[in-house]
Design an enzyme around this catalytic site. Structure first.
Site, short mmCIF file in Angstrom:
data_model
loop_
_atom_site.label_atom_id
_atom_site.label_comp_id
_atom_site.label_asym_id
_atom_site.label_seq_id
_atom_site.Cartn_x
_atom_site.Cartn_y
_atom_site.Cartn_z
CE LYS A 189 -70.69 79.84 97.32
NZ LYS A 189 -69.47 79.07 97.66
CE1 TYR A 241 -66.42 83.22 99.45
CE2 TYR A 241 -66.68 83.78 97.13
CZ TYR A 241 -67.06 83.05 98.25
OH TYR A 241 -68.09 82.14 98.15
CG PHE A 299 -59.33 77.81 97.08
CD1 PHE A 299 -60.32 78.74 97.35
CD2 PHE A 299 -58.71 77.18 98.16
CE1 PHE A 299 -60.69 79.06 98.65
CE2 PHE A 299 -59.08 77.50 99.48
CZ PHE A 299 -60.07 78.44 99.72
NE ARG A 331 -71.16 77.69 107.98
CZ ARG A 331 -70.11 77.96 107.20
NH1 ARG A 331 -70.18 78.91 106.27
NH2 ARG A 331 -68.99 77.31 107.34
CB THR A 364 -66.44 74.15 103.36
OG1 THR A 364 -66.79 74.95 104.49
CG2 THR A 364 -65.85 75.02 102.28
NE ARG A 391 -71.69 75.18 101.16
CZ ARG A 391 -70.94 75.88 102.00
NH1 ARG A 391 -70.43 75.30 103.08
NH2 ARG A 391 -70.67 77.14 101.77
CG ASN A 405 -69.50 75.40 98.37
OD1 ASN A 405 -69.79 76.41 97.74
ND2 ASN A 405 -68.70 75.41 99.42
CG HIS A 429 -71.60 82.74 101.30
ND1 HIS A 429 -70.34 82.53 101.78
CD2 HIS A 429 -72.16 83.72 102.08
CE1 HIS A 429 -70.12 83.35 102.80
NE2 HIS A 429 -71.20 84.09 103.00
CD GLU A 438 -70.50 86.86 104.54
OE1 GLU A 438 -69.45 86.23 104.36
OE2 GLU A 438 -71.59 86.30 104.76
P1 DAT Z 1 -67.68 78.33 103.65
O1 DAT Z 1 -68.27 78.75 102.32
O2 DAT Z 1 -68.17 76.96 104.09
O3 DAT Z 1 -67.84 79.37 104.73
P2 DAT Z 1 -64.95 79.25 103.32
O4 DAT Z 1 -65.49 80.59 103.73
O5 DAT Z 1 -63.77 78.72 104.06
O6 DAT Z 1 -66.11 78.15 103.43
O7 DAT Z 1 -64.58 79.26 101.78
C1 DAT Z 1 -65.32 79.99 100.84
C2 DAT Z 1 -65.50 79.16 99.59
O8 DAT Z 1 -64.23 78.84 99.01
C3 DAT Z 1 -66.15 77.79 99.83
O9 DAT Z 1 -67.55 77.87 99.85
C4 DAT Z 1 -65.63 76.99 98.67
C5 DAT Z 1 -64.22 77.53 98.47
N1 DAT Z 1 -63.23 76.73 99.21
C6 DAT Z 1 -62.97 76.80 100.53
N2 DAT Z 1 -61.97 75.98 100.90
C7 DAT Z 1 -61.58 75.36 99.76
C8 DAT Z 1 -60.57 74.38 99.47
N3 DAT Z 1 -59.77 73.89 100.42
N4 DAT Z 1 -60.45 73.97 98.19
C9 DAT Z 1 -61.24 74.47 97.24
N5 DAT Z 1 -62.21 75.39 97.43
C10 DAT Z 1 -62.38 75.83 98.68
MG MG Z 2 -67.08 81.27 104.80
#
Ligand code: DAT
Ligand code: MG
Length: 167
Positions: free
Chosen positions: A10, A50, A58, A91, A97, A108, A122, A125, A136
């Site tokens: 990112k 997303y 968020f 992962r 996350t 991360r 973080n 992705h 994706e």
């Molecule tokens: P991941 O990237 O581990 O698959 P995700 O797909 O649920 O997690 O979320 C996408 C991104 O959104 C993640 O990398 C960071 C942000 N994010 C997720 N949950 C969050 C939260 N509770 N508060 C803040 N940012 C969050």
């Molecule tokens: Mg995800």
């Protein structure tokens, strides 16, 4: 089972010059890189990537983050890794996350942080399952940008299309 997974480094990863460190960590998986490029992320691609999180509080910050508006730099590096258990291997090295909960030696855990807005910055992705990886990879890459034929393709006539070439 051999599978493919999408990794995005990112904008914070590029801004902090962490691409080398991250690729080194990912090389521990012994997976094959079968596609990679630097992409300028626009709004449309960000929303498509997303879309499943669009109802989260968020989400607006997340879109600002992935389009580079938080870091003043809209580049990301996208890669396709391929091999046995690719999704879970990546992962695992990426970490949880929430960077504060992530194993400190994960990517991360080592390089992520939580912004004052609450967004998890973080660094990477990684696709979470086979269906997400397929969606994706097909969103971020054209078939000819990947050295393996991962998914079915079809030929279409693109005569009307213009493209930019070197002058
Ligand atoms: P991941 O990237 O581990 O698959 P995700 O797909 O649920 O997690 O979320 C996408 C991104 O959104 C993640 O990398 C960071 C942000 N994010 C997720 N949950 C969050 C939260 N509770 N508060 C803040 N940012 C969050
Ligand atoms: Mg995800």
């Amino acid at each position: 089972m051999n599978e493919a997974t999408l990794v995005i480094i990112k904008p914070d990863g590029l801004k902090k010059s962490l691409t080398g460190n991250i690729l080194t960590r990912l090389s521990e998986t012994k997976l094959k890189i079968i596609g990679s490029k630097i992409v300028k992320v626009g709004e449309e691609l960000a929303h498509k990537h997303y879309h499943h999180l669009k109802n989260q509080a968020f989400y607006p910050e997340l879109i600002k983050y992935i389009t580079g508006r938080l870091h003043g730099d809209n580049r990301v590096m996208v890669l396709v890794y391929w091999g046995t258990g690719a999704i879970s291997k990546v992962r695992m090295i990426a970490g949880a996350t929430n960077p504060e909960e992530a194993d400190p030696v994960s990517i991360r855990g080592a390089y992520g942080r939580i912004l004052t807005t609450g967004l998890y910055e973080n660094v990477v992705h990684a696709s979470s399952d086979v269906e997400e990886a397929s969606r994706e990879i097909r969103l971020w890459f054209e078939p000819e940008e990947i050295v393996y034929e991962l998914y079915p393709t079809k030929e279409v006539k693109a005569e009307q299309k213009t493209k930019r070439v070197w002058e």
